[in-house]
Write an enzyme that holds these catalytic residues in place. Structure first.
Site, PDB file in Angstrom:
ATOM      1  N   CYS A 172       0.805  -1.220   0.000  1.00  0.00           N
ATOM      2  CA  CYS A 172       0.000   0.000   0.000  1.00  0.00           C
ATOM      3  C   CYS A 172       0.841   1.276   0.000  1.00  0.00           C
ATOM      4  O   CYS A 172       0.292   2.375  -0.038  1.00  0.00           O
ATOM      5  CB  CYS A 172      -0.947  -0.015   1.191  1.00  0.00           C
ATOM      6  N   HIS A 314      -2.146   8.409   5.961  1.00  0.00           N
ATOM      7  CA  HIS A 314      -2.420   7.136   5.306  1.00  0.00           C
ATOM      8  C   HIS A 314      -3.774   6.601   5.758  1.00  0.00           C
ATOM      9  O   HIS A 314      -4.573   6.172   4.927  1.00  0.00           O
ATOM     10  CB  HIS A 314      -1.313   6.130   5.652  1.00  0.00           C
ATOM     11  N   GLU A 325      -0.738   5.680  13.607  1.00  0.00           N
ATOM     12  CA  GLU A 325      -0.314   6.834  12.811  1.00  0.00           C
ATOM     13  C   GLU A 325      -0.623   8.135  13.519  1.00  0.00           C
ATOM     14  O   GLU A 325       0.192   9.076  13.511  1.00  0.00           O
ATOM     15  CB  GLU A 325      -0.991   6.815  11.440  1.00  0.00           C
ATOM     16  N   LYS A 349      -9.158   8.750   2.424  1.00  0.00           N
ATOM     17  CA  LYS A 349      -9.699   7.420   2.123  1.00  0.00           C
ATOM     18  C   LYS A 349     -11.168   7.281   2.542  1.00  0.00           C
ATOM     19  O   LYS A 349     -11.846   6.354   2.098  1.00  0.00           O
ATOM     20  CB  LYS A 349      -8.854   6.335   2.788  1.00  0.00           C
ATOM     21  N   HIS A 354      -9.623   2.667  -0.160  1.00  0.00           N
ATOM     22  CA  HIS A 354      -8.175   2.423  -0.139  1.00  0.00           C
ATOM     23  C   HIS A 354      -7.754   1.813  -1.469  1.00  0.00           C
ATOM     24  O   HIS A 354      -8.117   0.685  -1.793  1.00  0.00           O
ATOM     25  CB  HIS A 354      -7.859   1.485   1.019  1.00  0.00           C
ATOM     26  N   PHE A 418       1.884  -3.424   4.109  1.00  0.00           N
ATOM     27  CA  PHE A 418       2.210  -4.718   4.697  1.00  0.00           C
ATOM     28  C   PHE A 418       3.700  -4.996   4.515  1.00  0.00           C
ATOM     29  O   PHE A 418       4.318  -4.577   3.531  1.00  0.00           O
ATOM     30  CB  PHE A 418       1.400  -5.829   4.018  1.00  0.00           C
TER      31      PHE A 418
END
Length: 441
Positions: A172, A314, A325, A349, A354, A418
């Protein structure tokens, strides 16, 4: 080597769940629009919501026939993620007014466009065909359609760009990795202009099932899909998968100056790090994200941009990821001088879902547009922030100019993936040292 060269953004192209083209997408984003829908193709899954690109022949919809880099029949031979990249690249080149006409110009213009997954649907279809009809019936286009580097490859071929060709695949964080890779190529002297971005088209039952087994996707809002993606909100329960592409045209300041280009923003810093913690989850304190943002800001400060006003987070709408975050952003705010205004934070998002490998590029594009137009996109569906009351942060829930009247000087765009990969891009409002590089208002 020329690592003192400034890197500027001169073009942006967008294909997203909010529509196609900056002129369509940007006003919808600022107005709090949402592209999340309940899909019939996902009925029976724990998560039945996703954010598809609107397709059709109307303005703002995706139509392969309207992309100048595509030809009749391409929709059958080119996978959707690569089609999206072609459309975004065409708009980015047009917006930058860059059409390399000589061999020298084409050889100094490169492409760095990545994808997290590529065409999963083609893998599923080919597997079904082989099992049911045998290997001889597998399409000759199977491999060229499914490879993750084919978005970059098709853009290079159709636009005739012979410079460096790259395809990062950092889950991502892919779109943001492509931007940092492109910047390094420009700084090293390997190219004068780079198209950088990410693309994804993976709204596929198998993908939803896989992320569902990880408990990563939203399941609580199937009946109210527009509420499903809710970054930082206490009611969040997972991300909503989106699709699309975004491409930025990056070039050296010198090249932009020589051709009298209009600059949208400067890429003044970037940071990269690894959590070295877990394959799918960040540490609770967001330590990797904090290191990455600090690295980007150190580079920006060295380029004369000591202040950051805004963070495009993010924030995928997962309970653990958003919290980590936000703690990292609060810790970053604590680094600033006493009396500083809070860091403005929003996560787009909620509106787009996403985009996986395309997310970092799309959010970089939004950050560039925010600086250029001096307005901020909102976090929609944020009703009760969690974690609450973290110091140094002000959530943006209504699109527009900052409520406190400050100018937007510089901004961070965060992307995490990831495997523990972290990328943070720092953009600044363009302030040229001299003419003739221009900035439209």
């Amino acid at each position: 080597m020329r690592f003192g060269e400034r890197i500027v953004v001169t073009g942006v192209g967008i294909v997203s769940p909010l529509g196609v083209g900056v002129r369509t997408v940007w006003p919808r984003l600022l107005a709090g629009g949402c592209g999340v829908k309940r899909l019939e193709s996902l009925r029976g899954q724990t998560s039945e919501v996703a954010a598809p690109v609107p397709r059709g022949s109307e303005d703002g919809e995706f139509d392969p026939a309207r992309c100048r880099l595509m030809a009749p029949g391409d929709a059958q031979t080119i996978a959707p993620f690569a089609q999206f990249a072609l459309a975004a690249a065409a708009e980015a080149l047009d917006s930058a007014r860059w059409a390399p006409a000589t061999d020298a110009e084409r050889e100094r213009t490169g492409v760095a466009i990545g994808s997290g997954i590529g065409s999963l649907a083609d893998i599923v279809d080919a597997s079904d065909t082989m099992r049911e009809r045998g290997p001889r019936r597998v399409s000759a286009y199977f491999v060229p359609r499914m490879l993750v580097n084919m978005a970059a490859g098709h853009v290079s071929i159709r636009a005739g760009l012979r410079g460096p060709l790259s395809c990062p695949a950092t889950a991502c964080a892919t779109g943001a990795s492509a931007v940092s890779d492109a910047a390094l190529l420009l700084m090293s002297g390997a190219a004068d202009v780079m198209l950088a971005g990410g693309a994804e088209a993976c709204i596929e039952p198998l993908a939803i099932a896989g992320f569902g087994k990880l408990r990563a996707v939203s399941t609580a809002y199937n009946a109210s899909p527009e509420r499903a993606s809710r970054p930082f909100d206490a009611g969040r329960d997972g991300f909503v998968m989106g699709e699309g592409a975004a491409v930025l045209v990056l070039e050296t300041e010198g090249h932009a100056r020589r051709r009298g280009a209009t600059v949208l923003a400067e890429l003044c810093g970037f940071g990269l790090s690894a959590d070295a913690h877990h394959i799918t989850a960040p540490p609770d304190n967001g330590a990797g994200a904090l290191r990455t943002m600090r690295t980007a800001l150190r580079m920006a400060e060295a380029c004369g941009h000591p202040f950051v006003d805004y963070v495009n987070a993010h924030a995928t709408s997962t309970p653990q990821g958003d919290a980590a975050e936000l703690r990292a952003i609060s810790a970053l705010a604590a680094d600033r001088p006493a009396g500083s205004l809070p860091l403005l934070v929003s996560a787009t998002k909620g509106a787009t879902g996403h985009l996986l490998g395309g997310a970092g590029a799309l959010e970089a594009a939004f950050t560039v547009l925010a600086l250029h137009h001096q307005v901020l996109p909102p976090t929609i569906n944020l009703e009760k922030p969690e974690p609450a009351d973290l110091p140094g942060i002000a959530h943006v829930t209504v699109g527009g100019a900052p409520a406190d009247g400050r100018p937007l000087r510089a901004a961070l765009s965060n992307s995490f993936g990831f495997g523990g990969v972290n990328v943070s891009l720092c953009f600044a409002r363009w302030a040229p040292a001299g003419a003739p590089v221009t900035q439209d208002e």
